[in-house]
Scaffold this active site. Structure first.
Site, PDB file in Angstrom:
ATOM      1  CG  HIS A   6      52.799 -38.192  38.976  1.00  0.00           C
ATOM      2  ND1 HIS A   6      52.457 -37.035  39.669  1.00  0.00           N
ATOM      3  CD2 HIS A   6      52.032 -39.168  39.513  1.00  0.00           C
ATOM      4  CE1 HIS A   6      51.527 -37.308  40.563  1.00  0.00           C
ATOM      5  NE2 HIS A   6      51.251 -38.591  40.502  1.00  0.00           N
ATOM      6  CD  GLU A  66      49.466 -38.914  37.373  1.00  0.00           C
ATOM      7  OE1 GLU A  66      48.877 -40.003  37.501  1.00  0.00           O
ATOM      8  OE2 GLU A  66      49.190 -37.927  38.090  1.00  0.00           O
ATOM      9  CD  GLU A  67      47.989 -35.624  40.300  1.00  0.00           C
ATOM     10  OE1 GLU A  67      46.883 -36.038  39.876  1.00  0.00           O
ATOM     11  OE2 GLU A  67      48.548 -36.086  41.313  1.00  0.00           O
ATOM     12  CG  ASP A 125      50.878 -42.167  41.219  1.00  0.00           C
ATOM     13  OD1 ASP A 125      50.956 -41.513  42.274  1.00  0.00           O
ATOM     14  OD2 ASP A 125      50.226 -41.789  40.230  1.00  0.00           O
ATOM     15  CG  HIS A 157      44.136 -35.366  43.836  1.00  0.00           C
ATOM     16  ND1 HIS A 157      43.349 -35.807  42.792  1.00  0.00           N
ATOM     17  CD2 HIS A 157      45.381 -35.864  43.602  1.00  0.00           C
ATOM     18  CE1 HIS A 157      44.094 -36.534  41.962  1.00  0.00           C
ATOM     19  NE2 HIS A 157      45.334 -36.576  42.432  1.00  0.00           N
ATOM     20  CG  ASP A 197      73.082 -59.690  48.673  1.00  0.00           C
ATOM     21  OD1 ASP A 197      72.401 -60.408  47.920  1.00  0.00           O
ATOM     22  OD2 ASP A 197      73.523 -60.067  49.774  1.00  0.00           O
ATOM     23  CG  ASP A 243      48.978 -38.347  44.006  1.00  0.00           C
ATOM     24  OD1 ASP A 243      49.750 -38.793  43.138  1.00  0.00           O
ATOM     25  OD2 ASP A 243      47.812 -37.983  43.760  1.00  0.00           O
TER      26      ASP A 243
END
Length: 300
Positions: free
Chosen positions: A118, A164-165, A193, A265, A33, A130
């Site tokens: 990210h 990433e953005e 994400d 955002h 486990d 995010d």
């Protein structure tokens, strides 16, 4: 579709009873486990990301002091856990960015299971859901793996992507920098994400459009994990995130997201935009599936 009170009850009851540590349905043999984490294990990472943003103009975006402090923080956590974390610099929009890569010793490096998220935010806000949440889930998984150090068949690698953005630049740089042999050694890549969205009832599970066996194996493991806990899922082709960089290179990919929040955002994507119970549940899904996939050989 489960109600929010029911989802919270399922997640908390699973944490208390140890259901989060059970093997995915269909496993040929029962592996040991995996460890189980709670919100108290994961939320401090988000609290630090929030504090970093607060000290640096309200964001942790590519090319800013907030991002550099974020990646330095994750590197310190990894090094305290025993990893040698490597920074990979790249350039995007005239600014230097960084990916952070950490490998767990052991396992067959010709058969690598890679997990990533990210780390950067947009300039408009701190990016705590995010994607501080996905970054925290991967970080908690890496730390738990280091503390337990199971005897894995596959090699485990963890990554936190920059920019990433701005168009998946960090992950694309990493994939494009790999030699053909190193690229083919990545049996599958799992991307996360937004792992802590509030008021979520359904987890969105990534389905690799190429349908490679390794991707199907990972996707089925996630779906089995959620189904065993009566949590609904919905199939998506990709998250529009760094999984695309790997799919474009022919590397099997999987993962999940809790979906886009109202504060995407925006400045309100702060610590209050994350549900601690949802994030803990997501993190245990990441940990459980990574654990069982790492303990078995790739089916490519």
């Amino acid at each position: 579709m489960a109600s929010r009170p029911l989802l919270r009850a399922v997640a908390v009851a699973a944490l208390c009873t140890g259901l989060l540590g059970t093997a995915p349905a269909g496993a040929a043999t029962r592996a040991p486990d995996p460890p189980v984490v709670t919100a108290h294990d994961v939320m401090p990472y988000l609290e630090e990301f929030q504090a970093i943003a607060d000290r640096n103009g309200g964001n942790r975006a590519h090319g800013t002091p907030g991002y550099r402090e974020s990646v330095a923080y994750v590197q310190r956590v990894l090094e305290r856990a025993g990893y040698r974390a490597v920074l990979q610099p790249f350039t995007h929009d005239g600014a230097t960015g960084y990916n952070l890569i950490a490998d767990l010793p052991g396992g067959d490096t010709r058969d690598t299971l890679m997990l990533g998220a990210h780390l950067d935010s947009v300039t408009a806000g701190p990016g705590i859901n995010d994607n501080g949440s996905g970054s925290a889930a991967v970080l908690a998984t890496a730390v738990a793996m280091a503390h337990t150090h199971p005897r894995t068949e596959r090699h485990l690698r963890f990554a936190w992507w920059g920019a990433e953005e701005g168009g998946l630049s960090g992950s694309a740089h990493y994939v494009n920098s790999l030699s053909p042999a190193r690229r083919s050694a990545i049996g599958s890549y799992l991307n996360f994400d937004q792992a802590g969205s509030r008021q979520v009832t359904t987890w969105l599970v990534t389905h690799d459009p190429a349908g490679a066996a390794a991707a199907v194996e990972a996707t089925e493991a996630f779906e089995a994990y959620f189904a065993a806990r009566s949590v609904p899922t919905f199939d998506i082709g990709d998250t529009g995130s760094d999984d695309q960089s790997f799919a474009a290179a022919g590397i099997p990919m999987a993962g999940f997201t809790t979906g886009i929040s109202d504060c995407i955002h925006s400045a309100c994507d702060d610590i209050h935009n994350v549900d601690p119970d949802v994030l803990a549940f997501s993190t245990n899904a990441v940990l459980d599936v990574a654990w069982h996939l790492a303990l078995t050989k790739d089916r490519r």
